[in-house]
Design a protein around this motif. Structure first.
Motif: not given
Length: 168
Positions: A4-21
């Motif tokens: 289980s990997i829980e993600f906390n996204i503080e930088d929206g660039g991760w969602t925009d630039a890296a949908p594969w993470y």
């Protein structure tokens, strides 16, 4: 239950630039756990996906080092090898700890190394999980063990050796 990997996204660039993470993180964690001889059942990792400014603040706060870095780790268990060049003991439970990744630094390093951002992130994720398991690279012997596990995990994912300058 599985990994289980829980993600906390503080930088929206991760969602925009890296949908594969998400998928890549899961694969890298599974492969490096396998390489290290660890079971991926009931394993938990928390991940902060942030920017350079945030990771620089964390780096200063927790390591007293200035500037951004690509990945930081906070292991739950204080694990360490009994001697240089050996593996640390297995964690007593599946709660491994926390990782933080800086998007801009990872993107810039990948560009400088002429490798894909995905390959670089996968390598750094495996590297971070190994730190949570108690591996480090403080001595040449320990670095050789850690790098060998990273190479094995990346090879199983079809990613070139991250330490072979000619492969990038």
């Amino acid at each position: 239950m599985t990994l289980s990997i829980e993600f906390n996204i503080e930088d929206g660039g991760w969602t925009d630039a890296a949908p594969w993470y998400r998928e890549l993180a899961l694969r890298a964690a599974e492969q490096v756990l396998l390489a290290a001889g660890q079971n991926s059942q009931n394993v938990e990792v928390s991940v902060l996906l942030c920017n350079d400014a945030r990771i620089a603040a964390l780096n200063n706060e927790f390591r007293a080092r200035q500037g951004a870095t690509n990945v930081l780790s906070w292991p739950v268990h204080d694990l360490a090898p009994s001697a240089p060049g050996t593996s640390p003991p297995a964690p007593p439970d599946g709660d491994l700890g926390d990782l933080a990744f800086a998007r801009e630094t990872i993107e810039n390093e990948a560009k400088a190394q002429q490798i894909s951002i995905e390959a670089h992130f996968a390598h750094l994720f495996a590297h971070g999980v190994l730190h949570l398991l108690g591996y480090d690279h403080e001595t040449d012997e320990d670095a050789a063990v850690m790098e060998g596990l990273e190479r094995q995990a990346m090879a199983s994912m079809g990613i070139a050796d991250p330490y072979d300058a000619e492969a990038s």
